[in-house]
Design a protein around this motif. Structure first.
Motif, PDB file in Angstrom:
ATOM      1  N   ARG A   2       0.830  -1.212   0.000  1.00  0.00           N
ATOM      2  CA  ARG A   2       0.000   0.000   0.000  1.00  0.00           C
ATOM      3  C   ARG A   2       0.861   1.257   0.000  1.00  0.00           C
ATOM      4  O   ARG A   2       0.541   2.243  -0.658  1.00  0.00           O
ATOM      5  N   LYS A   3       1.963   1.212   0.757  1.00  0.00           N
ATOM      6  CA  LYS A   3       2.893   2.338   0.787  1.00  0.00           C
ATOM      7  C   LYS A   3       4.301   1.802   0.591  1.00  0.00           C
ATOM      8  O   LYS A   3       4.931   1.343   1.538  1.00  0.00           O
ATOM      9  N   THR A  51       8.130   2.301   0.014  1.00  0.00           N
ATOM     10  CA  THR A  51       9.190   3.315   0.165  1.00  0.00           C
ATOM     11  C   THR A  51      10.528   2.800  -0.355  1.00  0.00           C
ATOM     12  O   THR A  51      11.344   3.572  -0.854  1.00  0.00           O
ATOM     13  N   ASP A  57      10.641  -3.808   0.240  1.00  0.00           N
ATOM     14  CA  ASP A  57       9.200  -4.014   0.413  1.00  0.00           C
ATOM     15  C   ASP A  57       8.710  -5.226  -0.374  1.00  0.00           C
ATOM     16  O   ASP A  57       7.842  -5.972   0.098  1.00  0.00           O
ATOM     17  N   HIS A 102      -1.343  -2.464  -7.820  1.00  0.00           N
ATOM     18  CA  HIS A 102      -0.193  -1.910  -7.082  1.00  0.00           C
ATOM     19  C   HIS A 102       1.028  -1.786  -7.984  1.00  0.00           C
ATOM     20  O   HIS A 102       1.832  -0.859  -7.819  1.00  0.00           O
ATOM     21  N   GLN A 106       0.559   1.442  -9.782  1.00  0.00           N
ATOM     22  CA  GLN A 106       0.834   2.572  -8.901  1.00  0.00           C
ATOM     23  C   GLN A 106       2.337   2.800  -8.763  1.00  0.00           C
ATOM     24  O   GLN A 106       2.806   3.951  -8.785  1.00  0.00           O
ATOM     25  N   ARG A 130       4.500   6.084 -10.094  1.00  0.00           N
ATOM     26  CA  ARG A 130       5.390   6.844  -9.210  1.00  0.00           C
ATOM     27  C   ARG A 130       6.830   6.840  -9.704  1.00  0.00           C
ATOM     28  O   ARG A 130       7.707   7.456  -9.097  1.00  0.00           O
TER      29      ARG A 130
END
Length: 211
Positions: A89-90, A92, A97, A152, A155, A159
């Motif tokens: 979800r987040k 970094t 991750d 995801h 996403q 980014r």
């Protein structure tokens, strides 16, 4: 007095309780014996209800199998979608991750063991299983999960963290890479083996997709 009416075997919760007992018993039998060899008598014994009660809820073995795979795939997919959300979800640090995601994903879970035993049975005898059941399993389980992971992936690409042309294909590749080398015969790989396999898969994935 029929068997489902005896005090020691009566499922609780009325009709809903009996239906769930049938589904739970059928999952155990289908996962152990496969679709073709599974019998209504064996499911009856496992569920603690009579065969008449099973036929009161389900027309035949095919309809029962369809209900079992739909429910089982839904539960397994819920767990996998939660893993995806928890780790991706987040994002970094892409590599770290993804490795943490992969370790969680590839860790065997007792609450999903029966489902994946059932999946192995489906793969072994796909030609003898009603197509409707296979389609329901794929749509409710693997396709739903891959769509979630692909979202995801998109996403992360948006980014600028990954270079991805086809998010759906990237999601499938990642899932295959983080589990491909885990031995099928070993139910619980060691922590070191799990980390090594997942990290190697993630590194291979990032070799093709890291910006």
């Amino acid at each position: 007095m029929t068997r489902e009416d005896t005090p020691t075997s009566r499922p609780r919760g009325g009709l809903a309780g009996k239906r769930q007992a049938i589904l739970d018993g059928a999952l155990t039998v289908f996962a152990r014996d496969g679709y073709t060899r599974a019998s209504i008598d064996a499911i009856s014994a496992g569920a603690g209800v009579s065969t008449r009660t099973i036929y009161n809820h389900f027309t035949d073995k095919a309809q029962l199998f369809l209900a079992v795979i739909h429910e089982s795939a839904t539960r397994a997919a819920d767990i996998q979608v939660a893993i995806i959300e928890r780790h991706l979800r987040k994002v970094t640090d892409v590599e770290a991750d993804l490795i943490e995601f992969g370790r969680d994903w590839a860790t065997p879970r007792p609450d999903s063991a029966a489902h994946f035993a059932l999946v192995r049975q489906i793969n072994a005898e796909a030609g003898h299983i009603p197509q409707e059941a296979i389609d329901a399993w794929q749509e409710t389980g693997p396709r739903r999960v891959r769509r979630e992971l692909a979202g995801h992936m998109r996403q992360m690409a948006d980014r600028g963290l990954l270079r991805i042309d086809d998010a759906d294909r990237a999601a499938l590749h990642l899932l295959l890479l983080i589990s491909a080398e885990l031995p099928a015969h070993q139910a619980s790989p060691s922590a070191e083996e799990l980390t090594e396999t997942v990290a190697a898969g993630v590194h291979t994935f990032l070799h093709g997709h890291l910006r």
